[in-house]
Design a protein around this motif. Sequence first.
Motif, PDB file in Angstrom:
ATOM      1  N   THR A 130       0.855  -1.191   0.000  1.00 61.27           N
ATOM      2  CA  THR A 130       0.000   0.000   0.000  1.00 61.27           C
ATOM      3  C   THR A 130       0.891   1.241   0.000  1.00 61.27           C
ATOM      4  OG1 THR A 130      -0.122  -0.112   2.422  1.00 61.27           O
ATOM      5  CG2 THR A 130      -1.960  -1.063   1.189  1.00 61.27           C
ATOM      6  N   LEU A 131       0.336   2.347  -0.477  1.00 57.76           N
ATOM      7  CA  LEU A 131       1.112   3.581  -0.601  1.00 57.76           C
ATOM      8  C   LEU A 131       0.194   4.774  -0.419  1.00 57.76           C
ATOM      9  CD1 LEU A 131       3.766   5.086  -1.472  1.00 57.76           C
ATOM     10  CD2 LEU A 131       2.910   4.932  -3.819  1.00 57.76           C
ATOM     11  N   VAL A 132       0.666   5.770   0.332  1.00 55.18           N
ATOM     12  CA  VAL A 132      -0.034   7.046   0.484  1.00 55.18           C
ATOM     13  C   VAL A 132       0.787   8.115  -0.227  1.00 55.18           C
ATOM     14  CG1 VAL A 132      -0.835   8.807   2.105  1.00 55.18           C
ATOM     15  CG2 VAL A 132      -1.110   6.390   2.671  1.00 55.18           C
ATOM     16  N   ILE A 133       0.157   8.836  -1.144  1.00 54.95           N
ATOM     17  CA  ILE A 133       0.834   9.870  -1.925  1.00 54.95           C
ATOM     18  C   ILE A 133       0.298  11.227  -1.502  1.00 54.95           C
ATOM     19  CG2 ILE A 133       1.285  10.763  -4.238  1.00 54.95           C
ATOM     20  CD1 ILE A 133       0.814   7.939  -5.303  1.00 54.95           C
ATOM     21  N   GLY A 134       1.200  12.128  -1.106  1.00 49.04           N
ATOM     22  CA  GLY A 134       0.819  13.471  -0.689  1.00 49.04           C
ATOM     23  C   GLY A 134       1.439  14.522  -1.584  1.00 49.04           C
ATOM     24  N   PRO A 135       1.027  15.786  -1.430  1.00 50.99           N
ATOM     25  CA  PRO A 135       1.497  16.836  -2.332  1.00 50.99           C
ATOM     26  C   PRO A 135       2.931  17.279  -2.090  1.00 50.99           C
ATOM     27  CG  PRO A 135       0.051  17.765  -0.661  1.00 50.99           C
ATOM     28  CD  PRO A 135       0.004  16.273  -0.490  1.00 50.99           C
ATOM     29  N   SER A 178       6.261  18.289   3.519  1.00 49.47           N
ATOM     30  CA  SER A 178       5.701  18.880   4.738  1.00 49.47           C
ATOM     31  C   SER A 178       4.365  18.227   5.081  1.00 49.47           C
ATOM     32  CB  SER A 178       5.515  20.387   4.550  1.00 49.47           C
ATOM     33  OG  SER A 178       6.760  21.023   4.348  1.00 49.47           O
ATOM     34  N   PHE A 179       3.544  18.013   4.071  1.00 49.94           N
ATOM     35  CA  PHE A 179       2.245  17.379   4.285  1.00 49.94           C
ATOM     36  C   PHE A 179       2.422  15.945   4.781  1.00 49.94           C
ATOM     37  CE2 PHE A 179      -1.260  14.777   2.713  1.00 49.94           C
ATOM     38  CZ  PHE A 179      -2.358  15.459   3.207  1.00 49.94           C
ATOM     39  N   LEU A 180       3.329  15.209   4.180  1.00 46.94           N
ATOM     40  CA  LEU A 180       3.549  13.822   4.601  1.00 46.94           C
ATOM     41  C   LEU A 180       4.048  13.754   6.033  1.00 46.94           C
ATOM     42  CD1 LEU A 180       5.149  12.282   1.383  1.00 46.94           C
ATOM     43  CD2 LEU A 180       2.803  12.006   2.208  1.00 46.94           C
ATOM     44  N   HIS A 181       4.903  14.694   6.418  1.00 49.83           N
ATOM     45  CA  HIS A 181       5.377  14.728   7.794  1.00 49.83           C
ATOM     46  C   HIS A 181       4.231  15.019   8.753  1.00 49.83           C
ATOM     47  CE1 HIS A 181       8.202  15.237  11.099  1.00 49.83           C
ATOM     48  NE2 HIS A 181       7.615  16.385  11.397  1.00 49.83           N
ATOM     49  N   TYR A 182       3.302  15.852   8.313  1.00 48.58           N
ATOM     50  CA  TYR A 182       2.161  16.223   9.148  1.00 48.58           C
ATOM     51  C   TYR A 182       1.243  15.028   9.413  1.00 48.58           C
ATOM     52  CZ  TYR A 182      -2.202  18.580  10.447  1.00 48.58           C
ATOM     53  OH  TYR A 182      -3.351  18.963  11.083  1.00 48.58           O
ATOM     54  N   ILE A 183       1.077  14.133   8.434  1.00 42.34           N
ATOM     55  CA  ILE A 183       0.130  13.026   8.576  1.00 42.34           C
ATOM     56  C   ILE A 183       0.794  11.707   8.971  1.00 42.34           C
ATOM     57  CG2 ILE A 183      -1.367  14.071   6.818  1.00 42.34           C
ATOM     58  CD1 ILE A 183      -0.446  11.817   4.903  1.00 42.34           C
ATOM     59  N   GLU A 184       2.118  11.679   9.116  1.00 44.26           N
ATOM     60  CA  GLU A 184       2.832  10.416   9.219  1.00 44.26           C
ATOM     61  C   GLU A 184       2.524   9.617  10.482  1.00 44.26           C
ATOM     62  OE1 GLU A 184       6.976  11.239   9.096  1.00 44.26           O
ATOM     63  OE2 GLU A 184       7.000  12.371  10.978  1.00 44.26           O
ATOM     64  N   GLN A 185       1.956  10.241  11.530  1.00 42.94           N
ATOM     65  CA  GLN A 185       1.704   9.526  12.776  1.00 42.94           C
ATOM     66  C   GLN A 185       0.311   8.910  12.854  1.00 42.94           C
ATOM     67  OE1 GLN A 185       4.042   8.868  14.996  1.00 42.94           O
ATOM     68  NE2 GLN A 185       5.461   9.959  13.648  1.00 42.94           N
ATOM     69  N   VAL A 186      -0.547   9.193  11.863  1.00 40.26           N
ATOM     70  CA  VAL A 186      -1.932   8.717  11.943  1.00 40.26           C
ATOM     71  C   VAL A 186      -1.991   7.195  11.870  1.00 40.26           C
ATOM     72  CG1 VAL A 186      -4.193   8.737  10.831  1.00 40.26           C
ATOM     73  CG2 VAL A 186      -2.881  10.858  11.030  1.00 40.26           C
ATOM     74  N   LEU A 187      -1.402   6.598  10.865  1.00 38.20           N
ATOM     75  CA  LEU A 187      -1.480   5.150  10.696  1.00 38.20           C
ATOM     76  C   LEU A 187      -0.737   4.392  11.791  1.00 38.20           C
ATOM     77  CD1 LEU A 187      -1.262   4.947   6.818  1.00 38.20           C
ATOM     78  CD2 LEU A 187      -3.205   4.305   8.239  1.00 38.20           C
ATOM     79  N   VAL A 195       2.860   0.982   5.999  1.00 39.01           N
ATOM     80  CA  VAL A 195       2.387   1.752   4.844  1.00 39.01           C
ATOM     81  C   VAL A 195       3.437   2.784   4.453  1.00 39.01           C
ATOM     82  CG1 VAL A 195       0.569   3.246   3.943  1.00 39.01           C
ATOM     83  CG2 VAL A 195       0.002   1.421   5.559  1.00 39.01           C
ATOM     84  N   LYS A 196       3.815   2.786   3.195  1.00 37.53           N
ATOM     85  CA  LYS A 196       4.808   3.736   2.706  1.00 37.53           C
ATOM     86  C   LYS A 196       4.131   5.045   2.304  1.00 37.53           C
ATOM     87  CE  LYS A 196       7.969   0.171   1.000  1.00 37.53           C
ATOM     88  NZ  LYS A 196       8.683  -0.369  -0.185  1.00 37.53           N
ATOM     89  N   GLN A 197       4.890   6.130   2.385  1.00 38.60           N
ATOM     90  CA  GLN A 197       4.404   7.443   1.993  1.00 38.60           C
ATOM     91  C   GLN A 197       5.387   8.065   1.011  1.00 38.60           C
ATOM     92  OE1 GLN A 197       3.858   9.698   5.610  1.00 38.60           O
ATOM     93  NE2 GLN A 197       1.981   8.641   6.146  1.00 38.60           N
ATOM     94  N   ALA A 198       4.861   8.815   0.048  1.00 42.66           N
ATOM     95  CA  ALA A 198       5.723   9.431  -0.965  1.00 42.66           C
ATOM     96  C   ALA A 198       4.973  10.568  -1.635  1.00 42.66           C
ATOM     97  CB  ALA A 198       6.153   8.395  -2.010  1.00 42.66           C
ATOM     98  N   VAL A 251      -3.434   5.526  -2.064  1.00 42.65           N
ATOM     99  CA  VAL A 251      -4.206   6.708  -1.680  1.00 42.65           C
ATOM    100  C   VAL A 251      -3.464   7.926  -2.204  1.00 42.65           C
ATOM    101  CG1 VAL A 251      -5.068   8.114   0.222  1.00 42.65           C
ATOM    102  CG2 VAL A 251      -5.153   5.626   0.385  1.00 42.65           C
ATOM    103  N   VAL A 252      -4.136   8.775  -2.959  1.00 45.52           N
ATOM    104  CA  VAL A 252      -3.512  10.004  -3.452  1.00 45.52           C
ATOM    105  C   VAL A 252      -4.321  11.183  -2.933  1.00 45.52           C
ATOM    106  CG1 VAL A 252      -4.737   9.742  -5.665  1.00 45.52           C
ATOM    107  CG2 VAL A 252      -2.830  11.330  -5.484  1.00 45.52           C
ATOM    108  N   ASP A 253      -3.666  12.035  -2.146  1.00 49.00           N
ATOM    109  CA  ASP A 253      -4.338  13.179  -1.528  1.00 49.00           C
ATOM    110  C   ASP A 253      -3.992  14.461  -2.282  1.00 49.00           C
ATOM    111  OD1 ASP A 253      -5.924  14.582   0.182  1.00 49.00           O
ATOM    112  OD2 ASP A 253      -4.785  14.136   1.998  1.00 49.00           O
ATOM    113  N   GLU A 254      -4.867  15.462  -2.139  1.00 51.40           N
ATOM    114  CA  GLU A 254      -4.737  16.724  -2.881  1.00 51.40           C
ATOM    115  C   GLU A 254      -4.582  16.428  -4.366  1.00 51.40           C
ATOM    116  OE1 GLU A 254      -5.443  19.347  -1.442  1.00 51.40           O
ATOM    117  OE2 GLU A 254      -5.141  18.881   0.680  1.00 51.40           O
TER     118      GLU A 254
END
Length: 722
Positions: A272-277, A280-289, A297-300, A499-502
């Motif tokens: 699974t992968l979460v894609i942010g804009p 800074s945004f990824l750092h802001y949401i990184e503690q939720v999961l 879950v990877k973020q990029a 998941v792709v945000d923004e």
Amino acid sequence: MVLLAFVSGQRPAPRAPARAGPGPAEPCPTCRRRQPVPGEQSLTTDNPLDRERAHLAASRTALRAMRADVEALDIKDVTANWVNAEVLQAEIDTRIKALADLAHTPLFFGRLDYLDGTKDDADGEEAEHRFYIGRRHVHDADGDPMVIDWRAPVSQPFYRASRKDPQDVALRRRFGYTAGDLTAYEDEHLTDPREAQTSSKLLQQEIERPRVGPMRDIVATIQPEQDEIVRAGIGGTVCVQGAPGTGKTAVGLHRVAYLLYAHRERLARTGTLVIGPNASFLHYIEQVLPALGELSVKQATVDDLVAHVPVRGTDSAAAAGVKGDARMAEVLRRAVRSGIRMPTEPVVVVRGSRRWRVPAYALEELVRELMDRDIRYGAAREALPQRIAHAVLVQMEAAGEAPDDRVQDAVARNAAVKAAVKEVWPPVDPAKTVLRLLSEPEFLARCAEGLLTEEEQKEILWAKPARGVASAKWSAADAVLIDEAHDLVQRTGSLGHVVVDEAQDLSPMQYRAVGRRCSTGSATVLGDLAQGTTPWATATWEEALTHLGKPGSRVEELTQGFRVPLEVIAYASRLLPAIAPGLTEATSVRDNPGAFSVTQVPADGLTAAVVTACREALDREGSTGLISADARIPVLAEALSAAGLPCLSPGEETTPDVRLTLVPASLAKGLEYDYVVLDEPAAVVDGEPDERTGLRRLYVSLTRAVSGLAVLHSAPLPEALR
């Protein structure tokens, strides 16, 4: 609904809970038989809050025991070799981390009392099945559940049950916490007509709780319309159009957590992968999961996905718009295939004393067949020598020989076959192909004929061609083109869910890059058309989903806000007719209108007034964000420093000592602060290439506040806000 708030040693006298006996009984979710709660026999108090605290303490003890059991596992003689041992130990370590008891994170936040319609032998009342709903599953030493994971089917009515549809729930209880201590509870009797229906005060308090530090989960406050999206099946893609404050980002993250719970084995294989804009945004949401127990879950960002070359250059808005256009996909396809040549000479394969000849016309048929199939360039190039070898084997069999697969493989590796393949279907380097496309006007003209105008071709051509891939000043849009070329040569690996945000800010080519990462999986697309601030911002979600490779996917719209105060969202919504006339105006469930002000000051006193407003905001509890046009950031940073107000950059975590963040308007999207001071709206608008984009940037900046917004300006406001 009745609110019962207790402090140690104090107990008001409102209505008693549904069952007034000793502590609750915990059911087995399979057979629903009553199970004793540890510590319940020693608890003699009639105070319901004390009983709930006892269950919390017992649950924490059980969680620690679960972790201790995992830590005590001995795998010395379990695995066959050291590789298996390393893999198993890594899984154990992950499990230990997931079982961590976070002191300030409530272990459970709600309770459901079900009625099964039978009579209790002791008092003749209907028997209840009681479930505590929390962030993770906790069981006692016998394996009986003490806390049920919020993602389990039995927990679903906590979010969806209502008086109209109680779903067999007699009572829903919410718990209030202060610094990790259980301090209050609130009951809602869904099947009792005597109970008046009121809004949940604990729910409201949780929504309005000050925001300090990174984004937190909303698992205790998920609303029915959000829960439907969270629990949507993995088989299809879901697109969420969400106004500011509707929780679309949180919904997307909780959907990932739910899918990992419901389809863990499948997603463990596919990923699974979460894609942010941005970072800074990824750092802001990184503690939720991780707070929900999901650590894998990877973020990029999109730029991370397509990082085939270092990005050192920038494009004009016009050039970036052309490079991001979907037509570039066909331009690249032509460029990648431009080297294919029809054979003019036969292939002669020598094996022993025999010569086997494949004529040029037969080779041309093989090449044209592969071209017509339109498979990946690299896959076709790997298939061509096997096709030639097969043609040779047919001749061998006709001559009475009996060749096998080993002979075919040997023929495919023959020097003559390799030379022919290299001549008619040469190898392609994706980066070199894009470099040539952007450097050679004649090559671009051939590949873009009928697709791009002469003006568009001139726009994307480099003024000074680079000598090579390493020395080229690639832009972010160029990297996306290289990624497209990579996929044309060799298929990109697909994940199980993305998941792709923004997402409203992605170009068609960026959508294609994301879509390649979930071509055999599903996606959750999150965004707001009104917040699109790129020149290529999404016009409709139907168009975006087509570029993503998921046409016809389900589109859901969230319009009920929970974060932005009513007055603030109403003020910002004045811009909607100009920036997104087709969207529904957002509403807010917030009873508190928030602290809201718009103040005009003389131009020479604007900076000082902004500093004063920040100081006043910091006198309140929570975080403060100072949002300004990018060009004004250095001036404001200097003024804050001179005033002795330390500030952070977006993405840096606030602390009790430093709660002020200086935010360029270009990075404000997706962030939120308790109090926002917005500096000079006209400068935010003027900082964009056109008025519509500027008004959208301003809309984003206005809607970052949770509790209060102060707008300060010296220049006239946009007409819609006057």
